[in-house]
Design an enzyme around this catalytic site. Structure first.
Site, short mmCIF file in Angstrom:
data_model
loop_
_atom_site.label_atom_id
_atom_site.label_comp_id
_atom_site.label_asym_id
_atom_site.label_seq_id
_atom_site.Cartn_x
_atom_site.Cartn_y
_atom_site.Cartn_z
CG ASP A 83 84.27 80.47 -52.17
OD1 ASP A 83 83.73 80.45 -51.06
OD2 ASP A 83 83.67 80.18 -53.23
CG HIS A 84 83.94 76.67 -50.07
ND1 HIS A 84 83.20 76.19 -49.01
CD2 HIS A 84 83.07 77.32 -50.87
CE1 HIS A 84 81.93 76.55 -49.16
NE2 HIS A 84 81.83 77.24 -50.28
P1 13P Z 1 76.12 79.60 -55.87
O1 13P Z 1 76.50 78.33 -56.56
O2 13P Z 1 74.72 79.59 -55.40
O3 13P Z 1 76.40 80.80 -56.71
O4 13P Z 1 77.02 79.72 -54.55
C1 13P Z 1 78.34 80.13 -54.62
C2 13P Z 1 79.06 79.92 -53.33
O5 13P Z 1 78.49 79.65 -52.29
C3 13P Z 1 80.52 80.06 -53.37
O6 13P Z 1 81.12 79.78 -52.15
O1 G3H Z 2 82.34 77.07 -53.93
C1 G3H Z 2 81.61 77.34 -54.84
C2 G3H Z 2 81.90 78.25 -55.94
O2 G3H Z 2 80.84 78.25 -56.85
C3 G3H Z 2 83.22 77.99 -56.62
O3 G3H Z 2 83.11 77.00 -57.55
O4 G3H Z 2 85.07 75.52 -57.05
O5 G3H Z 2 83.94 75.48 -59.29
O6 G3H Z 2 85.35 77.42 -58.63
P1 G3H Z 2 84.45 76.31 -58.16
ZN ZN Z 3 80.19 78.27 -51.02
#
Ligand code: 13P
Ligand code: G3H
Ligand code: ZN
Length: 354
Positions: A83-84
């Protein structure tokens, strides 16, 4: 069951008109809660780990937890996604640790707080696509910066999110630019900016079209009918979870998330991956608070974690059912990543691939 690539899963979702929630994991309890939901609904799952999750649990721990999940739930297709990702290096190390899919978020610079320019985003995303596809790994890109159309601000998640205030030109993905971006980068999925933001404080009122740009989803889908769209910041921040937290000593000001009904509209218009972290966090914390208040003498963490996992399983099941993912696990046969790599090389992939 072998892992499933994001591309194959979203192709299947497009063909059968459903969406797939991507739930964030940081620890064993969240992983088990999601897998129980997947098993009970017979749904394929996307498990995603942020950079924060990877440093919290450790890459090896995440890898081994996933291996355990694959052995414990052999009939559930699992896609593990970064993620990201903030740089090609982050994406590469995720692949080295066995992730099946990566997000190269080039909407921000590597510091994950400075908005990037378009050319940087294209270049860095295309670079990741090149090495990821050679290994059969899928890539999600992002165009536009996630943030509130009400305040112009982005919610910081663990250091990720722009600083300061941005105008709507940066907070809403430009549909023509999206067409160009997909063509130049060859991403498998595109995250769009449409007024959602991470965390619990997305909207100060129930969102309408002024602050949650569902029309933009429709417009982008019209121009890119074969591209899988991704909605980030898509927790619904349910009222009952806010109430439980506040009933047991929490202090969450009233807030609003993305209504499930709007996500269902998105699914009709090309949204295939829906990112959800905050709702799961809230489900867990509500139960931690309840146990702490009702049983002040309780010192066994398992007695906190058990109801927390049950609450998280419930919200995951709800979303798997509401997005149409339920029942799909048995209808999809994962293609090996090595075969996906060959298909990418031969240019055989199209939205009808699976
Ligand atoms: P929320 O904070 O809305 O759950 O989004 C999570 C998200 O986009 C993780 O990449
Ligand atoms: O990118 C958003 C998600 O909610 C992940 O959050 O970076 O705190 O793990 P985090
Ligand atoms: Zn996100």
């Amino acid at each position: 069951m072998p892992a499933i690539s994001l591309r194959q899963l979203l192709d299947h979702a497009a063909e059968h008109q459903y969406g797939v929630p991507a739930f964030n994991i940081n620890n064993m309890e969240q992983l088990i809660a999601i897998m129980r939901a997947a098993e009970q609904t017979r749904a394929p799952v996307i498990l995603q780990a942020s950079r924060g999750a990877r440093s919290y649990a450790g890459d090896m721990m995440i890898r081994k937890m996933i291996e355990a999940a694959e052995l414990m739930w052999p009939n559930i297709p699992i896609c593990v996604h970064q993620d990201h990702g903030n740089s090609p290096n982050t994406c590469l190390s995720a692949i080295q640790y066995g992730f099946h899919s990566v997000m190269m978020d080039g909407s921000l610079m590597e510091d994950a707080k400075t908005p990037a320019d378009y050319d940087y985003n294209v270049a860095v995303t295309a670079k990741v696509v090149e090495f990821a596809h050679a290994l059969g790994v899928s890539v999600e890109g992002e165009l536009g910066c996630l943030g509130s159309l009400e305040t112009g601000q982005g919610e910081k998640e663990d250091g990720h999110g722009f600083e300061g205030t941005l105008g709507h030109n940066m907070l809403l993905t430009d549909p023509d630019q999206a067409v160009d971006f997909v063509k130049k980068t060859k991403v498998d999925a595109l995250a769009i900016a449409m007024g959602t933001s991470h965390g619990a404080y997305k909207f100060s009122r129930k969102p309408d079209g002024d602050i949650l740009a569902m029309n933009l989803v429709k417009e982008i889908h019209k121009k890119l009918p074969n591209t899988h769209l991704v909605m980030h910041g898509s927790s619904s921040v349910p009222q009952d979870l806010q109430d439980i937290i506040n009933q047991y000593g929490g202090e969450m000001p009233q807030t609003y998330g993305v209504p499930v009904s709007e996500i269902q509209v998105g699914i009709k218009h090309g949204v295939r991956k829906i990112n959800i972290d905050t709702d799961c966090r809230m489900a867990i914390i509500g139960q931690y608070r309840k146990v702490a208040q009702e049983k002040p003498g309780e010192i066994d963490p398992r007695n906190f974690n058990k109801p927390a996992m049950e609450a998280m399983t419930k919200i995951c099941k709800d979303r798997l059912e509401q997005f149409g993912t339920a029942g799909m696990a048995d209808k999809i046969k994962p293609i090996l990543l090595s075969d996906m790599a060959k298909a990418y090389l031969k240019g055989q992939l199209d939205p009808k691939f699976s």
